[in-house]
Design a protein around this motif. Structure first.
Motif, PDB file in Angstrom:
ATOM      1  N   VAL A 146      22.717   3.996  42.656  1.00  0.00           N
ATOM      2  CA  VAL A 146      22.321   2.881  41.795  1.00  0.00           C
ATOM      3  C   VAL A 146      21.832   3.386  40.443  1.00  0.00           C
ATOM      4  CG1 VAL A 146      20.740   0.928  41.539  1.00  0.00           C
ATOM      5  CG2 VAL A 146      21.775   1.397  43.769  1.00  0.00           C
ATOM      6  N   LEU A 147      20.928   4.353  40.444  1.00  0.00           N
ATOM      7  CA  LEU A 147      20.390   4.874  39.191  1.00  0.00           C
ATOM      8  C   LEU A 147      21.487   5.487  38.332  1.00  0.00           C
ATOM      9  CD1 LEU A 147      17.027   6.471  40.373  1.00  0.00           C
ATOM     10  CD2 LEU A 147      17.329   4.352  39.084  1.00  0.00           C
ATOM     11  N   TRP A 148      22.344   6.272  38.962  1.00  0.00           N
ATOM     12  CA  TRP A 148      23.442   6.896  38.209  1.00  0.00           C
ATOM     13  C   TRP A 148      24.386   5.838  37.645  1.00  0.00           C
ATOM     14  CZ3 TRP A 148      28.691   6.628  38.677  1.00  0.00           C
ATOM     15  CH2 TRP A 148      29.435   7.505  37.862  1.00  0.00           C
ATOM     16  N   SER A 149      24.715   4.835  38.461  1.00  0.00           N
ATOM     17  CA  SER A 149      25.631   3.777  38.016  1.00  0.00           C
ATOM     18  C   SER A 149      25.091   3.068  36.787  1.00  0.00           C
ATOM     19  CB  SER A 149      25.843   2.751  39.137  1.00  0.00           C
ATOM     20  OG  SER A 149      26.475   3.320  40.247  1.00  0.00           O
ATOM     21  N   PHE A 150      23.819   2.682  36.831  1.00  0.00           N
ATOM     22  CA  PHE A 150      23.275   1.887  35.738  1.00  0.00           C
ATOM     23  C   PHE A 150      23.145   2.718  34.460  1.00  0.00           C
ATOM     24  CE2 PHE A 150      21.074  -1.716  38.301  1.00  0.00           C
ATOM     25  CZ  PHE A 150      22.255  -1.920  38.996  1.00  0.00           C
ATOM     26  N   GLU A 151      22.745   3.983  34.592  1.00  0.00           N
ATOM     27  CA  GLU A 151      22.684   4.836  33.407  1.00  0.00           C
ATOM     28  C   GLU A 151      24.081   5.057  32.823  1.00  0.00           C
ATOM     29  OE1 GLU A 151      21.146   9.226  31.914  1.00  0.00           O
ATOM     30  OE2 GLU A 151      21.584   8.878  34.022  1.00  0.00           O
ATOM     31  N   THR A 152      25.050   5.293  33.688  1.00  0.00           N
ATOM     32  CA  THR A 152      26.417   5.553  33.222  1.00  0.00           C
ATOM     33  C   THR A 152      27.006   4.322  32.551  1.00  0.00           C
ATOM     34  OG1 THR A 152      26.737   7.186  34.974  1.00  0.00           O
ATOM     35  CG2 THR A 152      28.716   6.280  33.957  1.00  0.00           C
ATOM     36  N   LEU A 153      26.813   3.161  33.154  1.00  0.00           N
ATOM     37  CA  LEU A 153      27.325   1.936  32.540  1.00  0.00           C
ATOM     38  C   LEU A 153      26.651   1.694  31.193  1.00  0.00           C
ATOM     39  CD1 LEU A 153      27.366  -0.368  35.697  1.00  0.00           C
ATOM     40  CD2 LEU A 153      29.368   0.533  34.502  1.00  0.00           C
ATOM     41  N   GLY A 154      25.347   1.941  31.138  1.00  0.00           N
ATOM     42  CA  GLY A 154      24.598   1.678  29.918  1.00  0.00           C
ATOM     43  C   GLY A 154      24.888   2.637  28.785  1.00  0.00           C
ATOM     44  N   THR A 155      25.370   3.843  29.104  1.00  0.00           N
ATOM     45  CA  THR A 155      25.595   4.850  28.060  1.00  0.00           C
ATOM     46  C   THR A 155      27.070   5.144  27.812  1.00  0.00           C
ATOM     47  OG1 THR A 155      25.363   6.616  29.710  1.00  0.00           O
ATOM     48  CG2 THR A 155      23.380   5.966  28.497  1.00  0.00           C
ATOM     49  N   GLN A 156      27.918   4.985  28.842  1.00  0.00           N
ATOM     50  CA  GLN A 156      29.335   5.301  28.685  1.00  0.00           C
ATOM     51  C   GLN A 156      30.249   4.124  28.987  1.00  0.00           C
ATOM     52  OE1 GLN A 156      30.488   9.108  30.600  1.00  0.00           O
ATOM     53  NE2 GLN A 156      28.310   9.346  31.099  1.00  0.00           N
ATOM     54  N   GLY A 157      29.680   3.038  29.501  1.00  0.00           N
ATOM     55  CA  GLY A 157      30.495   1.900  29.898  1.00  0.00           C
ATOM     56  C   GLY A 157      30.831   0.979  28.739  1.00  0.00           C
ATOM     57  N   HIS A 158      31.395  -0.157  29.084  1.00  0.00           N
ATOM     58  CA  HIS A 158      31.774  -1.164  28.089  1.00  0.00           C
ATOM     59  C   HIS A 158      30.551  -1.582  27.274  1.00  0.00           C
ATOM     60  CE1 HIS A 158      33.276  -4.948  26.421  1.00  0.00           C
ATOM     61  NE2 HIS A 158      34.490  -4.525  26.705  1.00  0.00           N
ATOM     62  N   VAL A 179      14.533   1.243  44.077  1.00  0.00           N
ATOM     63  CA  VAL A 179      14.646   1.566  42.657  1.00  0.00           C
ATOM     64  C   VAL A 179      13.871   0.536  41.852  1.00  0.00           C
ATOM     65  CG1 VAL A 179      16.862   2.753  42.832  1.00  0.00           C
ATOM     66  CG2 VAL A 179      16.826   0.279  42.490  1.00  0.00           C
ATOM     67  N   ARG A 180      13.247   1.018  40.781  1.00  0.00           N
ATOM     68  CA  ARG A 180      12.482   0.131  39.902  1.00  0.00           C
ATOM     69  C   ARG A 180      12.920   0.355  38.461  1.00  0.00           C
ATOM     70  NH1 ARG A 180       6.062  -1.016  38.952  1.00  0.00           N
ATOM     71  NH2 ARG A 180       6.159  -1.683  41.128  1.00  0.00           N
ATOM     72  N   PHE A 181      13.041  -0.772  37.732  1.00  0.00           N
ATOM     73  CA  PHE A 181      13.380  -0.736  36.314  1.00  0.00           C
ATOM     74  C   PHE A 181      12.259  -1.448  35.549  1.00  0.00           C
ATOM     75  CE2 PHE A 181      17.252  -0.686  38.792  1.00  0.00           C
ATOM     76  CZ  PHE A 181      17.942   0.395  38.251  1.00  0.00           C
ATOM     77  N   THR A 182      11.704  -0.743  34.588  1.00  0.00           N
ATOM     78  CA  THR A 182      10.646  -1.297  33.749  1.00  0.00           C
ATOM     79  C   THR A 182      11.214  -1.547  32.356  1.00  0.00           C
ATOM     80  OG1 THR A 182       8.981  -0.069  34.998  1.00  0.00           O
ATOM     81  CG2 THR A 182       8.316  -0.935  32.845  1.00  0.00           C
ATOM     82  N   PHE A 183      10.883  -2.700  31.789  1.00  0.00           N
ATOM     83  CA  PHE A 183      11.514  -3.141  30.544  1.00  0.00           C
ATOM     84  C   PHE A 183      10.599  -2.942  29.344  1.00  0.00           C
ATOM     85  CE2 PHE A 183      13.046  -6.033  34.008  1.00  0.00           C
ATOM     86  CZ  PHE A 183      14.257  -5.405  34.186  1.00  0.00           C
ATOM     87  N   ASN A 184      11.200  -2.763  28.190  1.00  0.00           N
ATOM     88  CA  ASN A 184      10.448  -2.633  26.948  1.00  0.00           C
ATOM     89  C   ASN A 184      10.533  -3.889  26.097  1.00  0.00           C
ATOM     90  OD1 ASN A 184      12.985  -2.585  25.673  1.00  0.00           O
ATOM     91  ND2 ASN A 184      13.075  -0.351  25.722  1.00  0.00           N
ATOM     92  N   THR A 185      11.143  -4.941  26.650  1.00  0.00           N
ATOM     93  CA  THR A 185      11.380  -6.180  25.910  1.00  0.00           C
ATOM     94  C   THR A 185      11.071  -7.365  26.809  1.00  0.00           C
ATOM     95  OG1 THR A 185      13.171  -5.128  24.686  1.00  0.00           O
ATOM     96  CG2 THR A 185      13.133  -7.530  24.675  1.00  0.00           C
ATOM     97  N   ALA A 186      10.465  -8.411  26.242  1.00  0.00           N
ATOM     98  CA  ALA A 186      10.238  -9.640  26.996  1.00  0.00           C
ATOM     99  C   ALA A 186      11.568 -10.367  27.161  1.00  0.00           C
ATOM    100  CB  ALA A 186       9.233 -10.530  26.264  1.00  0.00           C
TER     101      ALA A 186
END
Length: 608
Positions: A146-158, A179-186
């Motif tokens: 999951v972590l790898w997928s989301f990083e890869t999509l976010g940096t190399q994906g569409h 897995v936990r994702f913390t956001f920097n935006t509301a």
């Protein structure tokens, strides 16, 4: 010949993106994990629900469906900008942490994730994975995947993934299965967006360039289907995974019943229809009401082999029509865009092509509670738009209606108005040609995709009207590959455009019409709009804490988009028209979204 597929505590930092991927200590305070999540309020289905309400939980397995597609494909990776991948791979080979109930505006329920948990203000989201989740090759879906997928999509994906990834401050594994994702935006929608992102098998792409992975890598997903065979550009066959790990989960029960989903590719839409009449294709969507009434008297229909179904829906109209690229002349001037809308004789086009039976799209979110009202902007909408009054399109705060002709081919009144608008923009008719003060002729190109017969007919009528104004547009028809390439690079003046919109619009609106997307190749902001009010309304939608605030912001967005005159709209429908083999069945209880994502073939089955 088709290619046959046989499948049977470390901390990482990426300081250049400011995102931390980590394994952290498991000692933390928990809120209550939930079985589902909704954009606003609680999800409608209880923790012990058996299935979503619009499926037949006892549907038989077996049979197949064959779709006809115009164009071709040259990739098996639907998650990158490069190439063209068939829709079915993204929809049925891959799946997300959560699944959607299409009978609610926007609610998700556990799929790969057994539970979801968020902070009090949705400043973070945590997903606990099911230990039984498996890829089609039998390997376990892990938190690392999951972590790898989301990083890869976010940096190399569409590019569609990049905006969401930029809002993630940290991505971490808080337990072996969590897995936990913390956001920097509301942004209240972010937990739901991540719940829908596809999970990829990390081991399959190790040592590969993900952005270049096309036809050479046959993807392994955790979804209900596997790629059985393919012939690039011609055919793709998906086969139901008989060992699909999630078949009996409540969110999946009664779905994905067909043993085979096949996509046959043809040169154009007319050929697809002929293939359907001949039995090579087993389901066909008809977008023209007049053809639906007049062109379905063929042998397979008369014999009962084929039946017609009309599927109602409650979703917004979306926008369909001819988009104008405002990144430069001539369509950077709203008066020129208004002239084009006046010259486009909608009433005559509609009567000629579909008997005038289909309603015109009045605004981007028309046919729903999210659409702009008639008359001046109501108090709440006006208050949101007031800070941008000096930059708003004309009539954004006032009463605005699309041009209406008298229905005759000449359309004299609107043509006169169009010529007047062109004059205001500095273009006048000189020696029979529309020219500027320097004598340069008014020119623009209309880009069309090969095989789009009905679109070409509309443009023929439009071009004849423009000729009466002294304008001769260049109409360029290209194959589907060139059309995609040119539109992704925004290399057009005017092109056919379609955007479906949901009852819960959110982050995808940034990709559709934000100022940032206007500069990003591959985004869906084809018109190139850079309007501060649009950016602000999308942010307000994403930060809204109540359904009422959200609706008001969406109405305001709809008003700015519509009065911007970026698209010459045509028609929409409150029903979908599906002709299909009689053995293909669907439940009587329909979802509120109707024939849309999640309907065909998802909840259909085969029964002789």
């Amino acid at each position: 010949m088709p290619t046959k597929i046989c499948t049977s505590s470390v901390r990482k930092r990426r300081t250049h993106l400011g995102v931390i991927l980590a394994i952290t200590l498991p000692f933390k305070l928990h809120a209550a994990p939930e079985h589902g999540i909704s954009m606003y309020g609680a999800p409608e289905l209880p923790p012990d629900f058996v299935s979503v309400p619009y499926v037949n939980p006892d549907a038989p397995k077996g049979g197949r469906i064959v779709f006809g597609e115009s164009g071709s494909f040259d990739s098996l990776n639907p998650h990158i900008l490069k190439g063209r991948a068939p829709y079915g791979i993204g929809a049925y080979v891959f799946e997300g942490l959560m699944g959607r109930n299409w009978d609610e505006p926007f609610s998700l329920y556990g799929l790969i994730a057994k539970s979801v948990e968020t902070g009090p203000n949705r400043e973070w989201v945590e997903f606990a994975l099911r230990p039984e989740a498996r890829f089609s090759d039998g390997s376990q879906v892990t938190a690392e995947d999951v972590l790898w997928s989301f990083e890869t999509l976010g940096t190399q994906g569409h590019p569609r993934y990049q905006g969401t990834w930029s809002k993630i401050e940290t991505a971490e594994m808080t337990a072996p299965d969590t897995v936990r994702f913390t956001f920097n935006t509301a942004d209240r929608e972010l937990p739901l967006i991540l719940g829908l992102w596809p999970v990829l098998k990390k081991a399959q792409y190790e040592g590969r360039d993900f952005g270049e992975s096309g036809i050479d890598i046959v993807p392994i997903g955790s979804g209900p289907y596997e790629i059985e065979s393919y012939d690039p550009g011609r055919v793709l066959t998906l086969e139901r995974d008989e060992d699909y790990w999630a078949a009996e989960l409540p969110i999946m029960r009664g779905q994905h019943n067909l043993d085979e989903i096949r996509y046959e590719y043809f040169g154009d839409g007319d050929v697809v229809f002929e293939a359907f009449k001949a039995g090579e294709v087993t389901s066909y969507r008809e977008g023209n009401a007049a053809k639906w009434d007049s062109q379905y008297d063929f042998p397979r229909m008369r014999s009962g082999e084929v039946v017609k179904s009309e599927i109602p829906h409650e979703r917004p109209s979306g926008i369909t029509g001819f988009v104008m690229n405002t990144r430069g002349a001539p369509f950077s001037d709203w008066r020129v865009r208004e002239a084009m809308m006046l010259a486009f004789n909608y009433e005559f086009v509609s009567q000629t092509l579909n008997g005038g039976t289909q309603p015109r799209i009045a605004s981007y979110f028309s046919n729903s509670v999210l659409g702009m009202e008639d008359g001046p902007a109501p108090e709440g909408v006006a208050a949101l738009l007031a800070p941008f009054a000096g930059d708003l399109p004309p009539d954004a705060l006032e009463d605005y209606d699309l041009p209406v002709s008298d229905g005759s081919e000449r359309n004299r009144k609107n043509i006169r108005k169009a010529i007047d608008m062109m004059a205001e923009a500095g273009w006048t008719v000189q020696d029979g040609r529309m020219r500027n003060a320097e004598g340069q002729p008014f020119r623009f190109e209309i880009l069309l995709s090969q095989g789009a017969t009905e679109t070409q007919q509309m443009i023929d009528i439009f071009a004849a009207a423009l000729e009466r104004m002294g304008i001769a547009p260049t109409v360029t028809t290209v194959d589907s590959a060139q059309y995609k390439e040119r539109t992704q690079r925004f290399d057009f003046d005017m092109a056919f455009y379609r955007r479906g919109l949901s009852l819960s619009p959110g982050n995808e609106q940034m990709l559709y019409w934000s100022s940032e997307a206007a500069a990003n190749e591959g985004s869906r902001n084809w018109m190139g709009v850079t309007q501060p009010a649009i950016d602000a309304m999308i942010r307000t939608m994403l930060e809204a804490e109540s359904r009422e605030q959200f609706i008001t912001a969406t109405k305001a967005l709809d008003r700015v988009l519509t009065t911007g005159r970026y698209v010459i709209p045509i028609w929409s429908d409150t029903v979908s028209r599906l002709a299909h083999d009689a053995e293909l069945r669907y439940p009587k209880r329909l979802p509120m979204y109707g024939d849309w994502i999640g309907f065909q073939p998802d909840v259909w089955w085969y029964e002789e």
